[in-house]
Design a protein around this motif. Structure first.
Motif, PDB file in Angstrom:
ATOM      1  N   TRP A 110      41.903  29.770  37.189  1.00  0.00           N
ATOM      2  CA  TRP A 110      40.549  30.334  37.035  1.00  0.00           C
ATOM      3  C   TRP A 110      40.470  31.676  37.761  1.00  0.00           C
ATOM      4  N   PRO A 111      40.639  32.780  37.005  1.00  0.00           N
ATOM      5  CA  PRO A 111      40.665  34.094  37.669  1.00  0.00           C
ATOM      6  C   PRO A 111      39.274  34.580  38.060  1.00  0.00           C
ATOM      7  N   ASN A 112      39.230  35.480  39.048  1.00  0.00           N
ATOM      8  CA  ASN A 112      37.934  36.081  39.429  1.00  0.00           C
ATOM      9  C   ASN A 112      37.415  37.004  38.330  1.00  0.00           C
ATOM     10  N   VAL A 113      38.338  37.744  37.702  1.00  0.00           N
ATOM     11  CA  VAL A 113      37.953  38.593  36.563  1.00  0.00           C
ATOM     12  C   VAL A 113      39.043  38.545  35.501  1.00  0.00           C
ATOM     13  N   LYS A 114      38.642  38.744  34.253  1.00  0.00           N
ATOM     14  CA  LYS A 114      39.629  39.014  33.207  1.00  0.00           C
ATOM     15  C   LYS A 114      39.423  40.463  32.813  1.00  0.00           C
ATOM     16  N   CYS A 115      40.538  41.154  32.593  1.00  0.00           N
ATOM     17  CA  CYS A 115      40.423  42.591  32.395  1.00  0.00           C
ATOM     18  C   CYS A 115      40.998  43.014  31.061  1.00  0.00           C
ATOM     19  N   SER A 116      40.503  44.114  30.558  1.00  0.00           N
ATOM     20  CA  SER A 116      41.017  44.645  29.305  1.00  0.00           C
ATOM     21  C   SER A 116      42.430  45.175  29.510  1.00  0.00           C
ATOM     22  N   PRO A 117      43.390  44.698  28.701  1.00  0.00           N
ATOM     23  CA  PRO A 117      44.737  45.253  28.820  1.00  0.00           C
ATOM     24  C   PRO A 117      44.787  46.708  28.370  1.00  0.00           C
ATOM     25  N   THR A 118      43.802  47.151  27.599  1.00  0.00           N
ATOM     26  CA  THR A 118      43.803  48.530  27.091  1.00  0.00           C
ATOM     27  C   THR A 118      43.275  49.510  28.137  1.00  0.00           C
ATOM     28  N   THR A 119      42.097  49.200  28.711  1.00  0.00           N
ATOM     29  CA  THR A 119      41.474  50.172  29.623  1.00  0.00           C
ATOM     30  C   THR A 119      41.537  49.745  31.079  1.00  0.00           C
ATOM     31  N   GLY A 120      41.791  48.449  31.340  1.00  0.00           N
ATOM     32  CA  GLY A 120      41.766  47.969  32.720  1.00  0.00           C
ATOM     33  C   GLY A 120      40.359  47.676  33.213  1.00  0.00           C
ATOM     34  N   GLY A 163      34.862  35.181  36.634  1.00  0.00           N
ATOM     35  CA  GLY A 163      34.956  33.781  37.018  1.00  0.00           C
ATOM     36  C   GLY A 163      33.876  33.427  38.017  1.00  0.00           C
ATOM     37  N   ASP A 164      33.458  34.393  38.807  1.00  0.00           N
ATOM     38  CA  ASP A 164      32.360  34.186  39.753  1.00  0.00           C
ATOM     39  C   ASP A 164      31.572  35.494  39.838  1.00  0.00           C
ATOM     40  N   PRO A 165      30.419  35.540  39.152  1.00  0.00           N
ATOM     41  CA  PRO A 165      29.683  36.813  39.089  1.00  0.00           C
ATOM     42  C   PRO A 165      29.131  37.277  40.433  1.00  0.00           C
ATOM     43  N   TYR A 166      29.100  36.387  41.428  1.00  0.00           N
ATOM     44  CA  TYR A 166      28.469  36.754  42.704  1.00  0.00           C
ATOM     45  C   TYR A 166      29.494  37.083  43.790  1.00  0.00           C
ATOM     46  N   LYS A 193      23.069  47.261  34.416  1.00  0.00           N
ATOM     47  CA  LYS A 193      23.721  46.011  34.014  1.00  0.00           C
ATOM     48  C   LYS A 193      23.463  44.939  35.066  1.00  0.00           C
ATOM     49  N   ARG A 194      23.264  43.711  34.618  1.00  0.00           N
ATOM     50  CA  ARG A 194      23.191  42.575  35.539  1.00  0.00           C
ATOM     51  C   ARG A 194      24.055  41.470  34.984  1.00  0.00           C
ATOM     52  N   ILE A 195      24.642  40.686  35.862  1.00  0.00           N
ATOM     53  CA  ILE A 195      25.388  39.518  35.418  1.00  0.00           C
ATOM     54  C   ILE A 195      24.948  38.318  36.253  1.00  0.00           C
ATOM     55  N   GLY A 196      25.138  37.120  35.717  1.00  0.00           N
ATOM     56  CA  GLY A 196      24.746  35.906  36.430  1.00  0.00           C
ATOM     57  C   GLY A 196      23.922  35.016  35.524  1.00  0.00           C
ATOM     58  N   GLU A 197      22.890  34.388  36.096  1.00  0.00           N
ATOM     59  CA  GLU A 197      22.044  33.473  35.312  1.00  0.00           C
ATOM     60  C   GLU A 197      21.066  34.287  34.477  1.00  0.00           C
TER      61      GLU A 197
END
Ligand code: HEC
Ligand code: HEC
Ligand code: HEC
Length: 275
Positions: free
Chosen positions: A64-74, A80-83, A213-217
């Protein structure tokens, strides 16, 4: 390596030795072996502004990664945990109704390499240059070669089309702080209070959730991480240099393809990290 170079420059400049730039170049020179080592290290992605919002990929739980990233742009595309790494936003006029701890931000100050030293090593009130009582007489633009050598964007400062300058944003005597219209200090972690003093319309849009931008609930009263202005905008170059067009633009990329054999991405909606 980059940080080391910056420190070299600072130390050298503050000791008023002007071979600093070449020292920094030398410090940055032995890149080859470092590069090979870096290949083994976990990928570093950026969240919203390349070079200023980096996050290192790691597992917060097995698989379970903290982030998944674009292989194209990074760019970070999924959390995995927005906070992770966030703190409460602090007092914000107009947001008093948000329950305590539900508006979170990622502090900017820890991303700024020079910040811990601005008010201590150089603008500390005792050195011969850059210090009170030798403060600038007014806020008019003046070339500052020392700063330009340390932060290249400052050599060709692009914000406000020549109508604003350093001390419209940075506190005159407390150099580790930004400044509001009353001359009171503002934290680097609350850039919205700085930017909002001139861009009131954008501040209102941001507060209402139609800018930024906001992420979370996603329920309206939910706990969210808010991206602050400087996570996306480089305050020293909002006009993209020569382009002079308003904002450094990223190349959009197509939405990701599902891996072969996978019917949907519903598994990504599961969230095993308790909050
Ligand atoms: C529009 C407001 C604004 C103006 C004008 C401005 N700055 Fe900044 N500056 C900021 C903000 C906001 C940050 C923090 C950036 C971040 O969080 O990425 C910053 C960061 C910095 C840093 C720290 C960089 C680091 O990486 O640690 C330095 C040094 C700096 N500014 C110098 C200057 C100088 C010198 C000028 C004038 C030529 C200037 N600034 C003009 C808003 C401004
Ligand atoms: C002291 C006033 C002031 C502050 C503080 C300030 N700005 Fe600006 N900003 C301006 C002015 C003036 C312009 C130029 C508008 C023009 O003439 O196009 C501008 C332009 C911009 C633009 C480009 C818009 C365009 O159309 O060219 C962006 C993006 C921007 N600012 C973002 C920010 C952010 C983010 C912050 C906080 C870090 C900030 N500003 C702080 C005065 C300010
Ligand atoms: C998630 C990223 C993000 C955040 C956070 C963000 N912005 Fe922006 N901002 C953008 C983008 C993208 C644009 C559009 C650029 C374009 O159209 O070229 C923009 C445009 C702007 C403009 C120029 C608008 C124009 O008319 O040309 C200003 C001024 C601005 N933002 C200020 C702010 C301020 C102030 C904050 C914080 C309260 C903020 N932004 C937060 C991404 C962001």
């Amino acid at each position: 390596m980059k940080k080391l170079a910056i420190y070299t420059v600072i130390l050298a400049f503050c000791g008023s030795a002007f071979y600093a730039v070449s020292a920094a170049e030398q410090a940055a020179a032995p890149a080859e072996p470092a590069k090979q080592e870096a290949a083994k290290e976990p990928p570093v992605c950026f969240e919203s502004r390349k070079g200023a919002s980096e996050v290192t990929q790691r597992e917060i739980k097995p698989g379970w990664p903290n982030v998944k990233c674009s292989p194209t742009t990074g760019a970070a595309l999924w959390y995995g945990d927005p906070y992770e790494g966030t703190v409460p936003m602090g007092k914000m006029p107009g947001l008093e109704k948000i329950p305590e701890g539900h508006a979170l931000i990622k502090p900017r100050s820890e991303k700024l390499a020079l910040m811990p030293m601005c008010g201590t090593a150089c603008h500390n009130g005792v050195g011969p240059q850059f210090n009170p009582p030798k403060l600038p007489k007014d806020k008019r633009p003046t070339p500052i070669p020392t700063m330009g050598a340390m932060v290249p964007d400052l050599a060709n400062f692009q914000h406000g089309r020549g109508r604003i300058w350093c001390l419209d944003c940075h506190h005159t005597t407390k150099r580790n702080m930004l400044v509001d219209h009353f001359g009171d200090p503002v934290s680097f972690d609350q850039p919205q209070l700085l930017c909002g003093k001139c861009h009131g319309d954008k501040l209102r849009d941001w507060r209402d959730g139609i800018h930024g931008k906001r992420i979370g609930e996603f329920v309206s009263s939910g706990k969210k991480r808010w991206f602050t202005c400087t996570e996306c905008h480089n305050p020293h170059n909002v006009q993209d240099g020569e382009r002079n067009r308003g904002f450094v633009q990223l190349q959009p990329e197509p939405s990701p393809q599902l891996p072969k054999g996978m019917k949907d991405a519903k598994h990504e909606k599961l969230h095993p990290i308790p909050h």
